[in-house]
Write a protein that holds these residues in place. Structure first.
Motif, PDB file in Angstrom:
ATOM      1  N   SER A 150      16.176  19.045  13.727  1.00  0.00           N
ATOM      2  CA  SER A 150      15.889  18.079  14.787  1.00  0.00           C
ATOM      3  C   SER A 150      15.126  16.921  14.181  1.00  0.00           C
ATOM      4  O   SER A 150      14.422  17.082  13.169  1.00  0.00           O
ATOM      5  N   ILE A 151      15.205  15.756  14.811  1.00  0.00           N
ATOM      6  CA  ILE A 151      14.345  14.662  14.354  1.00  0.00           C
ATOM      7  C   ILE A 151      12.877  15.005  14.602  1.00  0.00           C
ATOM      8  O   ILE A 151      11.984  14.403  13.993  1.00  0.00           O
ATOM      9  N   LEU A 154      10.950  15.763  11.504  1.00  0.00           N
ATOM     10  CA  LEU A 154      10.704  14.689  10.539  1.00  0.00           C
ATOM     11  C   LEU A 154       9.302  14.101  10.658  1.00  0.00           C
ATOM     12  O   LEU A 154       8.892  13.306   9.818  1.00  0.00           O
ATOM     13  N   ASN A 167       8.185  21.291  16.544  1.00  0.00           N
ATOM     14  CA  ASN A 167       8.205  20.354  15.419  1.00  0.00           C
ATOM     15  C   ASN A 167       8.027  21.076  14.094  1.00  0.00           C
ATOM     16  O   ASN A 167       8.724  20.793  13.114  1.00  0.00           O
ATOM     17  N   CYS A 195      20.087  16.927  12.213  1.00  0.00           N
ATOM     18  CA  CYS A 195      18.861  16.634  12.949  1.00  0.00           C
ATOM     19  C   CYS A 195      19.209  15.824  14.199  1.00  0.00           C
ATOM     20  O   CYS A 195      19.190  14.578  14.160  1.00  0.00           O
ATOM     21  N   GLY A 197      18.844  13.912  17.721  1.00  0.00           N
ATOM     22  CA  GLY A 197      17.792  13.276  18.495  1.00  0.00           C
ATOM     23  C   GLY A 197      17.830  13.814  19.909  1.00  0.00           C
ATOM     24  O   GLY A 197      18.015  15.015  20.118  1.00  0.00           O
ATOM     25  N   TRP A 250      20.208  16.658   5.002  1.00  0.00           N
ATOM     26  CA  TRP A 250      20.066  16.586   6.454  1.00  0.00           C
ATOM     27  C   TRP A 250      20.470  15.195   6.899  1.00  0.00           C
ATOM     28  O   TRP A 250      20.330  14.230   6.158  1.00  0.00           O
ATOM     29  N   ALA A 252      20.190  12.676  10.438  1.00  0.00           N
ATOM     30  CA  ALA A 252      19.756  12.454  11.813  1.00  0.00           C
ATOM     31  C   ALA A 252      20.912  11.881  12.629  1.00  0.00           C
ATOM     32  O   ALA A 252      21.554  10.924  12.228  1.00  0.00           O
ATOM     33  N   ASP A 254      20.863  10.485  16.029  1.00  0.00           N
ATOM     34  CA  ASP A 254      19.827  10.183  17.021  1.00  0.00           C
ATOM     35  C   ASP A 254      19.890   8.759  17.573  1.00  0.00           C
ATOM     36  O   ASP A 254      18.929   8.300  18.197  1.00  0.00           O
ATOM     37  N   SER A 258      14.986   7.694  14.592  1.00  0.00           N
ATOM     38  CA  SER A 258      14.127   8.043  13.452  1.00  0.00           C
ATOM     39  C   SER A 258      13.867   6.870  12.510  1.00  0.00           C
ATOM     40  O   SER A 258      12.881   6.867  11.777  1.00  0.00           O
ATOM     41  N   THR A 261      10.741   5.208  13.979  1.00  0.00           N
ATOM     42  CA  THR A 261       9.543   6.026  14.178  1.00  0.00           C
ATOM     43  C   THR A 261       9.024   6.591  12.865  1.00  0.00           C
ATOM     44  O   THR A 261       8.111   7.380  12.858  1.00  0.00           O
ATOM     45  N   GLY A 263      10.714   8.521  10.591  1.00  0.00           N
ATOM     46  CA  GLY A 263      11.256   9.795  10.145  1.00  0.00           C
ATOM     47  C   GLY A 263      11.882   9.724   8.789  1.00  0.00           C
ATOM     48  O   GLY A 263      12.269   8.683   8.305  1.00  0.00           O
TER      49      GLY A 263
END
Length: 263
Positions: A150-151, A154, A167, A195, A197, A250, A252, A254, A258, A261, A263
């Motif tokens: 998952s994000i 991260l 998390n 990962c 979102g 991996w 993302a 999302d 990410s 933010t 990630g």
């Protein structure tokens, strides 16, 4: 002779096991694998959910079946592995997707809830990967393992979200993926993680309500949440020979959250 792109993404003759496969992201991934030609076994705790999901897959022309198992219970994980190998033979693709979340401030987070999240989101991935690898993939020197991270793994959360155990577990899944890929590459086994979102699902309904679905969508560079198609492409890439030189990675999925933010 170099294969065509259609041949590289073709999963005919392959068998996939998908945990948490009766709904949401797991069912979407099962559709992707089945639509590419794989025979699919889905698993989750509830037989009624599995029956409905299997009927949906079969209606789409997919060779699908189900086995009920609670992946928080090591005995049931072993049953799932044994039953799958007995019923369908070798497993070419394992999707570790079963998961749980728990919302609480870190200072008040119940320890038993922490253990529940970690057991299902991390420990079960290790146990099932080990059983399927030893029972099918290592002897044949081939296989693809796809872990749902998952994000959230991260980094921290947006203000207002308090999911410390979730998390932490998803961060562990990302490094579990890297470590396992490094070790099992020698056996011809690829291990990668997705990962996601924010996708509307039963597990995320509380978060979407608390944070505001429209606000979460607006904060994504693409301006929307994930939908029922958005995991299909990366799932198929990781599973098929099109991704045969990709391991320990991996990605993302999302909408770009990410990248803004950290990630």
């Amino acid at each position: 002779m170099t294969r065509t792109i259609q041949q590289l993404f073709d999963l005919k003759g392959k068998t996939a096991l998908v945990t948490g496969g009766s709904r949401g992201l797991g069912l979407q991934m099962a559709h992707a694998l089945g639509e590419a030609g794989a025979r699919v076994v889905i698993s989750s705790r509830k037989a009624a959910d599995l029956e409905a999901a299997t009927a949906e897959l079969q209606a789409a022309g997919i060779d699908a079946r189900w086995i009920a198992a609670d992946c928080q219970d090591e005995t049931q994980i072993k049953h799932l592995a044994d039953e799958t190998l007995q019923r369908v033979g070798d497993v070419d693709i394992l999707v570790n997707n079963a998961g749980a979340a728990w919302g609480a401030p870190a200072e008040d987070h119940p320890v038993d809830a922490w253990d529940k999240v970690m057991d299902l989101n991390v420990r079960s991935y290790f146990i099932l990967s080990q059983l399927i690898a030893k029972g099918s993939m290592i002897p044949r020197r081939t296989g693809s393992i796809i872990n749902t991270a998952s994000i959230a793994g991260l980094g921290g959360n947006p203000k207002g979200m308090k999911t410390i155990a979730y998390n932490t577990s998803k961060g562990a899944v990302i490094n579990f993926t890297r470590a396992l890929a490094a070790e099992w590459g020698a056996h011809g086994i690829r291990v990668n993680a997705i990962c996601p979102g924010f996708f509307p699902s039963k597990m995320t309904v509380g978060t979407l309500k608390a944070m505001g679905e429209d606000k979460l969508a607006a904060n994504a560079p693409l301006g929307r949440l994930g939908d029922d198609e958005d995991l299909k492409g990366i799932t198929l890439l990781y599973a098929a020979d099109a991704g045969k030189h990709i391991t320990g990675q991996w990605l993302a999925v999302d909408g770009g959250v990410s990248i803004i933010t950290g990630g």
